[in-house]
Design an enzyme around this catalytic site. Structure first.
Site, PDB file in Angstrom:
ATOM      1  N   LYS A 110      -1.602  -0.011   0.599  1.00 19.52           N
ATOM      2  CA  LYS A 110      -2.485  -1.013   0.010  1.00 19.52           C
ATOM      3  C   LYS A 110      -1.712  -1.980  -0.877  1.00 19.52           C
ATOM      4  O   LYS A 110      -2.034  -3.151  -0.959  1.00 19.52           O
ATOM      5  CB  LYS A 110      -3.578  -0.312  -0.812  1.00 19.52           C
ATOM      6  CG  LYS A 110      -4.703   0.199   0.057  1.00 19.52           C
ATOM      7  CD  LYS A 110      -5.743   0.915  -0.764  1.00 19.52           C
ATOM      8  CE  LYS A 110      -5.270   2.289  -1.127  1.00 19.52           C
ATOM      9  NZ  LYS A 110      -6.288   3.118  -1.775  1.00 19.52           N
TER      10      LYS A 110
ATOM     11  N   ARG B   5       0.822  11.305   7.667  1.00 13.34           N
ATOM     12  CA  ARG B   5       0.209   9.981   7.573  1.00 13.34           C
ATOM     13  C   ARG B   5       0.313   9.277   8.904  1.00 13.34           C
ATOM     14  O   ARG B   5       1.243   9.515   9.668  1.00 13.34           O
ATOM     15  CB  ARG B   5       0.973   9.102   6.587  1.00 13.34           C
ATOM     16  CG  ARG B   5       0.941   9.484   5.171  1.00 13.34           C
ATOM     17  CD  ARG B   5       1.807   8.508   4.382  1.00 13.34           C
ATOM     18  NE  ARG B   5       1.053   7.329   3.986  1.00 13.34           N
ATOM     19  CZ  ARG B   5       0.218   7.313   2.955  1.00 13.34           C
ATOM     20  NH1 ARG B   5       0.021   8.389   2.240  1.00 13.34           N
ATOM     21  NH2 ARG B   5      -0.428   6.217   2.646  1.00 13.34           N
TER      22      ARG B   5
ATOM     23  N   GLU C  10      -8.843   5.725  -3.466  1.00 15.00           N
ATOM     24  CA  GLU C  10      -8.695   5.063  -4.753  1.00 15.00           C
ATOM     25  C   GLU C  10      -9.174   3.625  -4.536  1.00 15.00           C
ATOM     26  O   GLU C  10      -8.687   2.957  -3.614  1.00 15.00           O
ATOM     27  CB  GLU C  10      -7.225   5.080  -5.166  1.00 15.00           C
ATOM     28  CG  GLU C  10      -7.005   4.570  -6.558  1.00 15.00           C
ATOM     29  CD  GLU C  10      -5.524   4.562  -6.958  1.00 15.00           C
ATOM     30  OE1 GLU C  10      -5.234   4.011  -8.011  1.00 15.00           O
ATOM     31  OE2 GLU C  10      -4.686   5.087  -6.211  1.00 15.00           O
TER      32      GLU C  10
HETATM   33  P1  ATP Z   1      -2.030   3.645   0.227  1.00 16.91           P
HETATM   34  O1  ATP Z   1      -0.605   4.025  -0.008  1.00 16.91           O
HETATM   35  O2  ATP Z   1      -2.245   2.883   1.473  1.00 16.91           O
HETATM   36  O3  ATP Z   1      -2.653   3.011  -0.955  1.00 16.91           O
HETATM   37  P2  ATP Z   1      -3.222   6.056  -0.555  1.00 16.91           P
HETATM   38  O4  ATP Z   1      -2.906   7.394  -0.023  1.00 16.91           O
HETATM   39  O5  ATP Z   1      -2.791   5.718  -1.920  1.00 16.91           O
HETATM   40  O6  ATP Z   1      -2.751   5.009   0.498  1.00 16.91           O
HETATM   41  P3  ATP Z   1      -5.956   6.532  -1.119  1.00 16.91           P
HETATM   42  O7  ATP Z   1      -7.040   5.548  -1.359  1.00 16.91           O
HETATM   43  O8  ATP Z   1      -5.494   7.329  -2.254  1.00 16.91           O
HETATM   44  O9  ATP Z   1      -4.747   5.741  -0.462  1.00 16.91           O
HETATM   45  O10 ATP Z   1      -6.284   7.451   0.128  1.00 16.91           O
HETATM   46  C1  ATP Z   1      -7.524   8.028   0.442  1.00 16.91           C
HETATM   47  C2  ATP Z   1      -7.284   9.067   1.491  1.00 16.91           C
HETATM   48  O11 ATP Z   1      -6.770   8.476   2.672  1.00 16.91           O
HETATM   49  C3  ATP Z   1      -6.263  10.091   1.027  1.00 16.91           C
HETATM   50  O12 ATP Z   1      -6.729  11.377   1.343  1.00 16.91           O
HETATM   51  C4  ATP Z   1      -5.027   9.726   1.805  1.00 16.91           C
HETATM   52  O13 ATP Z   1      -4.222  10.845   2.031  1.00 16.91           O
HETATM   53  C5  ATP Z   1      -5.598   9.133   3.089  1.00 16.91           C
HETATM   54  N1  ATP Z   1      -4.655   8.189   3.676  1.00 16.91           N
HETATM   55  C6  ATP Z   1      -4.147   7.078   3.103  1.00 16.91           C
HETATM   56  N2  ATP Z   1      -3.253   6.474   3.915  1.00 16.91           N
HETATM   57  C7  ATP Z   1      -3.202   7.221   5.045  1.00 16.91           C
HETATM   58  C8  ATP Z   1      -2.459   7.131   6.269  1.00 16.91           C
HETATM   59  N3  ATP Z   1      -1.595   6.137   6.493  1.00 16.91           N
HETATM   60  N4  ATP Z   1      -2.670   8.080   7.210  1.00 16.91           N
HETATM   61  C9  ATP Z   1      -3.544   9.065   6.994  1.00 16.91           C
HETATM   62  N5  ATP Z   1      -4.273   9.222   5.871  1.00 16.91           N
HETATM   63  C10 ATP Z   1      -4.100   8.312   4.903  1.00 16.91           C
HETATM   64 MG    MG Z   2      -3.075   5.656  -3.786  1.00 17.76          MG
END
Ligand code: ATP
Ligand code: MG
Length: 559
Positions: free
Chosen positions: A276, A266, A37
């Site tokens: 983020k 994660r 995202e």
């Molecule tokens: P955040 O909470 O940091 O914003 P998010 O999951 O909302 O993380 P996205 O941009 O939606 O962030 O994630 C893109 C991809 O990266 C998704 O498939 C997500 O599952 C993966 N991802 C995000 N954070 C992690 C993590 N800490 N470990 C492994 N994969 C991750």
């Molecule tokens: Mg997200």
């Protein structure tokens, strides 16, 4: 097994699944995707997902797509899109074909929503947020059906069309799937598929007044692109039911080869925060300089700090893929970068907290040029020139008036040490400044000890580094420690109060003259001090960021 180099990779449950799906002929090739995202910069957790998705595509000779999940117009920015593309490429991966956006499919999502409405599987609901919560029930108690659940199909079609035209206010109504208000999975209790938003979208402008929810958009995007294995983190485990439900109820996708979702744990790192949203708070409250502050767990921060793409890919391998939730020790990340830099980083000498050293028996106005190996274990990297004269700099920490203990292998009055790549010296006396701090040390050198031990068999155990004073150039050193004082700062509501006040310490020292024009982000080992790289945001000044210490000192609170 379809590919030879697979055998080197540790097998995990996702690889097992892929092997099964290829062996059974369900798929002839695999396709994965990385779906960020664009609401922030990528962090080391994303690197785990990138290495997994792109790595699988590489190993199985499949495809991996980069798709921006841009279904929320309010929070997303072009700056983030550019940084994400940049970071993926920096890590060493290339996406298949052009970059995709969920917004590319807005018109299609809408058609699929109409298909569900036509099948009596979706309806427009006017309950407000509070009512919706009450009707949803709890984990222990089933929900209640919305009074709008049985609106006739024709009316729902009209209402959906009116939502799209902007005839309703934000929040006035939503489109919901008609599934099961008593499901043990909360996400199956008539989840929202579309909501009204009047914000301008960075890709589609004001064309849309309704935006699909992640759960609706994600599975359909996967299916439209031909993704076979949709890999996400464990918090989406329950949502897998909804993922499957949506695809099974759309004619285009209800087939065995449709995408399937698999969840892995994660990455969480100790002594930092990862989401983020939290990283954004650090930036907005100026607790760090920016997203690429070298203390941040972002890829741009790690890069600026001196981490290499190789070390981050290696780290991802070391942590592996599983379904077990854990907090990973920062040591694993540091070991990975240390192992990489130990092999590739040229050696140099820099004095971080300099004091003067005067060689009393060395001729005045003479400068000697000496040769030093660029990498003692790799002669092929060649030699560099260093200088020696009557006036040198050594580090404050390398001198004590009296040797404090037997283990002290540095300089003390009457105690010999070797100056690295040069001669053996013996300290005679010292001066202090007005605060009583040592400012200058005086010593004599033994001219017969260049590249050899003293002739009379004297044992000299210590080696300290130095920089010749007239040729030395000034440099700033930025020394980093863990960003937070607590192992798991996310747990604390006011995590920003837990910032380690010593997480950045700035020192002004000197380096060898050949360091004047080194490129930013290129690693060097300052001998005895650690791995550093020139800062990529301070082009005019000579600033070095400490990447990591030579040995694991994490337990001491130093990175
Ligand atoms: P955040 O909470 O940091 O914003 P998010 O999951 O909302 O993380 P996205 O941009 O939606 O962030 O994630 C893109 C991809 O990266 C998704 O498939 C997500 O599952 C993966 N991802 C995000 N954070 C992690 C993590 N800490 N470990 C492994 N994969 C991750
Ligand atoms: Mg997200």
């Amino acid at each position: 097994m379809n590919n030879n180099n697979l055998e080197e990779k540790p097998i995990n449950f996702i690889r097992h699944q892929i092997n099964d799906d290829l062996d059974s002929g369900l798929h002839s090739a695999i396709q994965t995707r990385f779906p960020p995202e664009p609401n922030g910069y990528l962090h080391i957790g994303h690197a785990k997902s990138i290495c997994l998705n792109f790595g699988l595509a590489q190993d199985y000779k499949g495809k991996c797509i980069l798709r921006f999940d841009d279904t929320n117009p309010a929070k997303e920015e072009l700056e983030f899109i550019e940084s994400i593309k940049n970071d993926v490429q920096w890590l060493g991966f290339n996406w298949n074909g052009k970059v995709r956006y969920s917004s590319d499919y807005f018109a299609k999502f809408y058609q699929y929503a109409i298909e569900l409405v036509n099948k009596g599987l979706a309806y427009v609901c006017f309950l407000d947020a509070q009512q919706t919560r009450e009707y949803r029930g709890t984990l222990k108690q089933a929900g209640k059906n919305s009074p709008y659940r049985d609106t006739p199909v024709a009316k729902n079609l009209l209402l959906l069309e009116q939502m799209k035209q902007g005839k309703f206010l934000e929040g006035e109504c939503v489109l919901r799937a008609k599934i099961d208000m008593a499901s043990p999975f909360m996400c199956m209790r008539d989840p929202t598929l579309y909501r009204i938003r009047f914000d301008k979208h960075h890709q589609t402008g004001n064309a849309w007044r309704i935006y699909p929810m992640y759960d609706f958009a994600h599975c359909i995007s996967d299916a439209l692109e031909g993704v076979t294995h949709s890999l996400c983190t464990l918090e989406f485990q329950d949502n897998r039911r909804l993922y499957d439900w949506i695809l099974e109820h759309l004619e285009d996708f209800n087939k065995a080869s449709r995408p399937h979702q698999y969840e892995f744990s994660r990455l969480n790192l100790k002594y930092t925060v990862m989401s983020k949203r939290k990283l954004q708070q650090l930036v907005e409250r100026r607790l760090v300089s920016d997203w690429n502050d070298p203390r941040m767990p972002t890829l741009s921060g790690l890069r600026r700090r001196g981490y290499t793409p190789n070390s981050i890919r290696d780290f991802a391998e070391r942590v592996g893929i599983s379904k077990v939730d854990a907090m990973t020790d920062m040591k694993i990340l540091e070991d990975a970068v240390r192992d990489d830099l130990n092999v590739v980083a040229p050696r140099t000498m820099g004095v971080i907290n300099p004091i003067k050293l005067i060689i009393e028996n060395y001729p005045k106005n003479q400068i000697e040029t000496l040769k030093a190996p660029i990498h003692p274990q790799n002669k092929a990297m060649g030699e560099r020139e260093i200088f020696f004269s009557k006036e040198l700099y050594i580090d404050k920490a390398d001198f004590a008036e009296v040797s404090p203990n037997k283990k002290f292998k540095r300089l003390a009055i009457g105690k010999e040490v070797r100056l690295r790549n040069a001669y053996v010296i013996n300290a005679t006396t010292f001066d202090t400044d007005s605060n009583g701090n040592v400012s200058t040390v005086y010593a004599t050198y033994d001219p017969n000890t260049l590249g050899k031990n003293p002739a009379d068999g004297r044992k000299v155990k210590g080696v300290i580094h130095f920089v010749e004073a007239t040729q030395a150039i000034e440099a700033e050193f930025r020394l980093y420690e863990r960003l937070f004082t607590l192992e798991n700062p996310s747990k604390n509501e006011h995590f920003e109060q837990l910032i380690n006040p010593n997480s950045l310490i700035i020192a002004y020292g000197v380096v060898e003259p050949n360091m004047q024009d080194v490129a930013p982000e290129t690693a060097y080992q300052f001998e005895r001090e650690g791995y550093f790289c020139r800062d990529n945001e301070s082009a005019d000044d000579l600033v070095f960021n400490k990447t990591v210490a030579l040995k694991d000192t994490w337990g001491l609170g130093r990175g």
